[in-house]
Design a protein around this motif. Structure first.
Motif, PDB file in Angstrom:
ATOM      1  N   LEU A  98       0.832  -1.193   0.000  1.00 11.27           N
ATOM      2  CA  LEU A  98       0.000   0.000   0.000  1.00 11.27           C
ATOM      3  C   LEU A  98       0.872   1.250   0.000  1.00 11.27           C
ATOM      4  N   LEU A  99       0.532   2.207  -0.879  1.00  5.80           N
ATOM      5  CA  LEU A  99       1.268   3.466  -0.933  1.00  5.80           C
ATOM      6  C   LEU A  99       0.710   4.439   0.097  1.00  5.80           C
ATOM      7  N   GLN A 100       1.465   5.488   0.360  1.00 12.34           N
ATOM      8  CA  GLN A 100       1.006   6.515   1.298  1.00 12.34           C
ATOM      9  C   GLN A 100      -0.167   7.284   0.680  1.00 12.34           C
ATOM     10  N   PRO A 101      -1.091   7.772   1.524  1.00 13.59           N
ATOM     11  CA  PRO A 101      -2.312   8.396   0.987  1.00 13.59           C
ATOM     12  C   PRO A 101      -2.042   9.720   0.285  1.00 13.59           C
ATOM     13  N   LYS A 102      -2.735   9.895  -0.846  1.00 12.41           N
ATOM     14  CA  LYS A 102      -2.780  11.191  -1.531  1.00 12.41           C
ATOM     15  C   LYS A 102      -4.074  11.876  -1.079  1.00 12.41           C
ATOM     16  N   LEU A 136     -13.704  16.071  -1.149  1.00 12.25           N
ATOM     17  CA  LEU A 136     -14.894  15.437  -0.567  1.00 12.25           C
ATOM     18  C   LEU A 136     -15.263  16.083   0.770  1.00 12.25           C
ATOM     19  N   LEU A 137     -14.260  16.321   1.607  1.00  5.48           N
ATOM     20  CA  LEU A 137     -14.529  16.905   2.917  1.00  5.48           C
ATOM     21  C   LEU A 137     -15.037  18.337   2.791  1.00  5.48           C
ATOM     22  N   ASN A 138     -14.499  19.078   1.829  1.00  2.46           N
ATOM     23  CA  ASN A 138     -14.982  20.448   1.604  1.00  2.46           C
ATOM     24  C   ASN A 138     -16.439  20.448   1.131  1.00  2.46           C
ATOM     25  N   ALA A 139     -16.788  19.482   0.269  1.00  2.00           N
ATOM     26  CA  ALA A 139     -18.179  19.378  -0.194  1.00  2.00           C
ATOM     27  C   ALA A 139     -19.097  19.042   0.972  1.00  2.00           C
ATOM     28  N   GLU A 151      -6.493  23.185  11.066  1.00  2.00           N
ATOM     29  CA  GLU A 151      -7.154  22.055  11.725  1.00  2.00           C
ATOM     30  C   GLU A 151      -7.863  21.164  10.703  1.00  2.00           C
ATOM     31  N   PHE A 152      -8.421  21.778   9.661  1.00  2.00           N
ATOM     32  CA  PHE A 152      -9.060  21.008   8.579  1.00  2.00           C
ATOM     33  C   PHE A 152      -8.031  20.104   7.902  1.00  2.00           C
ATOM     34  N   ASN A 153      -6.845  20.643   7.605  1.00  2.00           N
ATOM     35  CA  ASN A 153      -5.785  19.851   6.961  1.00  2.00           C
ATOM     36  C   ASN A 153      -5.331  18.704   7.856  1.00  2.00           C
ATOM     37  N   THR A 154      -5.262  18.967   9.163  1.00  2.00           N
ATOM     38  CA  THR A 154      -4.887  17.910  10.105  1.00  2.00           C
ATOM     39  C   THR A 154      -5.942  16.796  10.106  1.00  2.00           C
ATOM     40  N   LEU A 155      -7.221  17.209  10.093  1.00  2.00           N
ATOM     41  CA  LEU A 155      -8.321  16.236  10.035  1.00  2.00           C
ATOM     42  C   LEU A 155      -8.229  15.396   8.768  1.00  2.00           C
ATOM     43  N   CYS A 156      -7.975  16.062   7.647  1.00  2.46           N
ATOM     44  CA  CYS A 156      -7.887  15.362   6.360  1.00  2.46           C
ATOM     45  C   CYS A 156      -6.732  14.357   6.372  1.00  2.46           C
ATOM     46  N   ARG A 157      -5.579  14.793   6.868  1.00  3.70           N
ATOM     47  CA  ARG A 157      -4.405  13.906   6.928  1.00  3.70           C
ATOM     48  C   ARG A 157      -4.663  12.728   7.862  1.00  3.70           C
ATOM     49  N   SER A 158      -5.282  13.019   9.012  1.00  7.96           N
ATOM     50  CA  SER A 158      -5.583  11.961   9.983  1.00  7.96           C
ATOM     51  C   SER A 158      -6.558  10.947   9.397  1.00  7.96           C
ATOM     52  N   LEU A 159      -7.591  11.433   8.701  1.00 11.66           N
ATOM     53  CA  LEU A 159      -8.570  10.537   8.093  1.00 11.66           C
ATOM     54  C   LEU A 159      -7.930   9.698   6.991  1.00 11.66           C
ATOM     55  N   GLY A 160      -7.060  10.324   6.197  1.00 11.60           N
ATOM     56  CA  GLY A 160      -6.369   9.587   5.133  1.00 11.60           C
ATOM     57  C   GLY A 160      -5.558   8.430   5.682  1.00 11.60           C
ATOM     58  N   HIS A 161      -4.805   8.683   6.749  1.00 16.72           N
ATOM     59  CA  HIS A 161      -3.991   7.615   7.348  1.00 16.72           C
ATOM     60  C   HIS A 161      -4.868   6.583   8.058  1.00 16.72           C
ATOM     61  N   ARG A 162      -5.985   7.037   8.606  1.00 15.36           N
ATOM     62  CA  ARG A 162      -6.904   6.077   9.230  1.00 15.36           C
ATOM     63  C   ARG A 162      -7.461   5.120   8.190  1.00 15.36           C
TER      64      ARG A 162
END
Length: 878
Positions: free
Chosen positions: A472-476, A483-486, A572-583
């Motif tokens: 598995l590659l690292q998340p883009k 999606l989160l912005n929508a 904080e939005f970017n942190t949420l996005c990164r955290s969700l991607g890794h989750r």
């Protein structure tokens, strides 16, 4: 005179009453709303024949079977339909389920037995003679008593003039009747919503002529329904929603203070919403034309305002900006067609039957996702190993009664003729980069918003492209951010992310991947490649493994945050996005299925022996299998059934494909098979090894940390620093759960090593362990998973040691590292050809650059990493 006439009439009534009491078995309650399960055999056989092909879901009928003892089931459907009532009546009797014998506002006469017809007529005549009115099953409390006696009932929410009759004529509302009955009754009433699907086609915004004359597919007229039953009976199926406990509903804090009438109105609305959402979870939302969607997107207030600003800042006419945006919609948008999806399903069934030996799916999780989809759009997030991925997901969705998702596909796949075909199957196309295309970016974001707003499911690959390495590659995070912005802008009530693992015994694109890893150029997708793809139909590629993770609801994710989503600042939005991607990536890793090909490739590559004996390989495979069982990893069916036989099959396969070669044993008396690795095929074996490497990476880090202590006795705390360094050092290679510290992984793996007799706990000193004599070799077996990665990072560090900052253009950096790696391999400064990987180089370069190693000037950091890598490589090679 008049008195004599009255006395005579009273005498006749008494005589009639005595006679009818005998004929009616002592009761006058004979109503057409009661349809008993015991009927004439001819009627029974005829109805069974008509309903025989309609599918019932065993998993869903279990909900009915598991109702509490004493509960009274009331089946609910949307539109009043004698056909549907009769179906449930007949089939549930066959299936041993509670049979709906009481039909609210249903009246069956000619299908009753002759004796019941006689009783109904007689009781109605008598009642009319006495009361000059027809009997009412509501006011007589007949229905109430029958339900109390345990009979099941059937109720429809929508009927022609039903609202008018309840609202104006004050006809009894069945739901209100049930609510009032529940308030007086201790036994709970359960309302069970049900749907019959005559087709999986989504409802269109503009009804066709067939719908106008013969009714819609959701609620067909008699002629259309009979035609569909005769033509495609096996395609008609039943769905059952979660039962509603009426007792809990009326005592809920939101409803308990309302009147029965208000409660009935709310209950009807909730049941209709539940039925509509259930239907949408299978057919998909209302299907609008592409032109209508385009108009909605281009005329929404946000995009119009943006285009006006865009035209003003670039000093171009507004019409030009609009034309540009219109062209982008044509470039991006799907053209969803269920007819194309049906054709695809037939073709793929044939193709998969030829190429693969089956598809392994955790269908129970898929059913749970289908239930979750009633709360909002589902975003499927699979790993990406092959072009087969998006085909097999849509195939599974369609054949498990779920709508096929809209698929985010690279623009490289929009070539003729496949582009138009993919669009009709639900693909929308996205550029690899939005750099410099601000209007395109905005139009694309608005398109995603519209898809979610309409309620469509989406599928996208979080790795960005297909993994060429097998892991598995690292998340883009770009598409995830859109999606989160929508969602933040209110596109949907909730958003459900579903991580999906897709794995293969063998990947059809294996050869192309290996060429690219070794530096070959990726060939663009085109018609010529499609024609050549027919060669794949001549081979068998084993099984496909698909595992759906539990859904991640955004409402639950955001409930854990202190800041409301609408007020969340960009950081904080970017942190949420990164955290969700890794989750999501971690969830895919946890669902990964370990295949026999991966285990055998690992055992072959991870040994230091030049000659591989059959018994030695089986012993190493056994060690790996014990660890995987200890960690409760997901294993392929063949490994669960007989891992030795599965390993034998794979070894034979690797011999046929010349990955390994059989050689004669050097001992004359020893007839055991021995093997050597074909050096030209090590990279292919590395690909399959990487299919399972994530499952072993914590063990590899722990094993190497133990070896780094250079002692046969150590404390668990001695391993924390080494483990943390390795976890960080290979953070671009292997995802880890940020919420779990290194101590968690260290002790978890120490326990596994104790179970495998690699370590022994000290008899008197807590948290101290002794390395066993056999354990040293097994530690090497686990640590060896990192061999090729250390060599790749060693080559990359040499590049930074040699060249100063900015000496090489970033676009040429990987080419330079690749050239250096080839020279070092020829000079035997590195041993493994699989270490010469472009992707490993890129990950290594990204790590060094982000940790302050940017050129030969960074001597202190370079020296730190040089010593670390050298130390670990010596431990691995000793």
């Amino acid at each position: 005179m008049f008195q004599k006439i009255k006395d005579f009439i009273r005498y006749l009534q008494t005589m009639a009453s005595d006679w009818t009491d005998t004929a009616l078995e002592g009761t006058h309650h004979h109503y057409r709303c009661f349809f008993p399960r015991d009927r004439g055999k001819i009627t029974e056989l005829a109805l069974r024949f008509i309903f025989s092909g309609i599918r019932l879901n065993e998993e869903q009928t279990r909900m009915i079977r598991e109702l509490p003892e004493g509960a009274v089931p009331v089946y609910i459907n949307k539109y009043k339909s004698d056909f549907e009532y009769l179906f449930y009546h007949i089939r549930y009797n066959q299936e041993g389920l509670p049979v709906p014998e009481i039909g609210f506002d249903y009246a069956f006469f000619w299908l009753q037995s002759l004796s019941r017809i006689f009783k109904i007529i007689l009781s109605h005549i008598l009642y009319f003679c006495k009361n000059f009115a027809l009997p009412n099953p509501y006011s007589s409390d007949y229905i109430r008593e029958e339900l109390k006696a345990g009979r099941a009932a059937f109720l429809s929410l929508v009927e022609e003039k039903g609202f008018y009759l309840r609202f104006v004529k004050e006809k009894t509302d069945p739901l209100r009747y049930l609510i009032e009955m529940q308030k007086e009754n201790e036994s709970p009433l359960y309302l069970i919503p049900q749907l019959i699907f005559y087709s999986k086609k989504p409802r269109r915004a503009t009804p066709g002529l067939m719908d106008f004359f013969f009714g819609s597919q959701e609620n067909p007229g008699k002629i259309r329904r009979m035609f569909m039953i005769l033509r495609q009976n096996e395609n008609i199926f039943v769905e059952i929603s979660e039962p509603v406990n009426l007792q809990e509903f009326i005592t809920h804090k939101l409803y308990k203070d309302l009147s029965s009438e208000e409660q009935a109105l709310l209950l009807r609305r909730q049941l209709l919403i539940r039925l509509n959402r259930h239907r949408q979870s299978i057919t998909g939302p209302l299907l609008k034309s592409r032109a209508e969607l385009k108009e909605n997107i281009l005329t929404n207030k946000r995009l119009r305002s943006y285009m006006e600003n865009y035209a003003e800042t670039r000093k171009i006419p507004l019409r030009r900006a609009r034309k540009e945006a219109d062209g982008y919609i044509d470039e991006i948008a799907a053209k969803y067609s269920l007819n194309m999806i049906q054709i695809f399903s037939l073709v793929l069934r044939w193709v998969f039957g030829i190429m693969f030996e089956g598809i392994s799916v955790n269908r129970d999780a898929l059913q749970r996702i289908r239930t979750l989809s009633r709360k909002g759009p589902v975003v499927l997030v699979p790993c990406h190993k092959s072009h087969i991925d998006y085909l097999v997901i849509s195939y599974l969705m369609y054949n498990n009664d779920m709508p096929c998702p809209y698929i985010a596909a690279g623009k490289n796949l929009s070539f003729w003729p496949m582009g138009p075909i993919f669009r009709n199957a639900g693909a929308f196309f996205i550029r690899r980069t939005f750099k410099g295309a601000v209007l395109y970016s905005k139009v694309f974001s608005e398109y995603i918003y519209k898809i979610l707003e309409e309620g469509f499911n989406i599928e996208f690959f979080i790795e960005g492209g297909r993994s060429r390495t097998g892991k598995l590659l690292q998340p883009k995070l770009g598409f995830l951010s859109i999606l989160l912005n929508a969602f933040k802008a209110g596109a949907s009530e909730d958003l459900i992310f579903v991580p999906v693992f897709i794995g293969y015994d063998r990947v059809p694109e294996e050869g192309a991947y290996l060429r690219e890893l070794e530096g070959g150029k990726k060939n663009p997708e085109n018609l010529k490649q499609v024609i050549r793809a027919r060669k794949f139909l001549r081979k068998r590629y084993g099984r496909i493994y698909i595992r759906f993770h539990e859904g991640i609801l955004m409402s639950e994710v955001l409930a854990e945050k202190e800041t409301p989503f609408q007020d969340m600042p960009s950081k904080e939005f970017n942190t949420l996005c990164r955290s969700l991607g890794h989750r999501i990536v971690n969830a895919i890793d946890r669902m990964s299925v370990i295949t026999p090909h991966a285990i055998v490739a690992s055992a072959i590559l991870n040994t230091r022996r030049k000659r591989l004996s059959y018994s030695g390989l089986l012993a190493d495979i056994e060690t790996y299998m014990n660890y995987l069982s200890n960690q409760k990893a997901q294993l392929a069916d063949t490994l669960l059934l007989d891992h030795v036989r599965a390993a034998d099959y794979v070894m034979d396969n690797y011999i046929q494909r010349k990955f390994i070669e059989v050689i004669e044993s050097q001992e004359e008396e020893d007839d055991e098979k021995c093997f050597v690795i074909n050096p030209a095929k090590r990279t292919a074996l590395e690909y399959y090894k990487n299919n399972c490497i994530t499952a072993f990476s914590p063990a590899a880090f722990t094993a190497l940390a133990v070896l780094n202590t250079d002692a046969f006795q150590f404390a668990g705390a001695d391993l924390y620093e080494s483990f943390a360094f390795l976890q960080d050092f290979f953070s671009n290679e292997f995802s880890s759960d940020a919420e779990r510290p290194p101590e968690h992984y260290v002790h978890k793996n120490i326990k596994a090593f104790i179970d495998e007799a690699i370590l022994m706990p000290h008899p008197s000193m807590p948290d101290r362990y002794n390395l066993t004599s056999a354990g040293f070799r097994k530690l090497k077996l686990f640590a060896a998973f990192l061999n090729s990665y250390f060599e790749s990072y060693w080559i990359t560090l040499h590049f930074f040691m040699r060249y100063p900052r900015n000496f090489v253009e970033p676009d040429n950096r990987i080419k330079k590292i690749q050239s250096m790696g080839n020279r070092m391999f020829r000079k035997k400064e590195v041993e493994l050809p699989e270490a010469l990987s472009r992707i490993n180089y890129k990950n290594a370069a990204d790590y060094f650059l982000s940790n302050g190693v940017k050129g030969s000037e960074d001597e202190e950091k370079i020296e730190f990493y040089r010593k670390k890598i050298r130390r670990y490589m010596e431990l691995l090679q000793s």
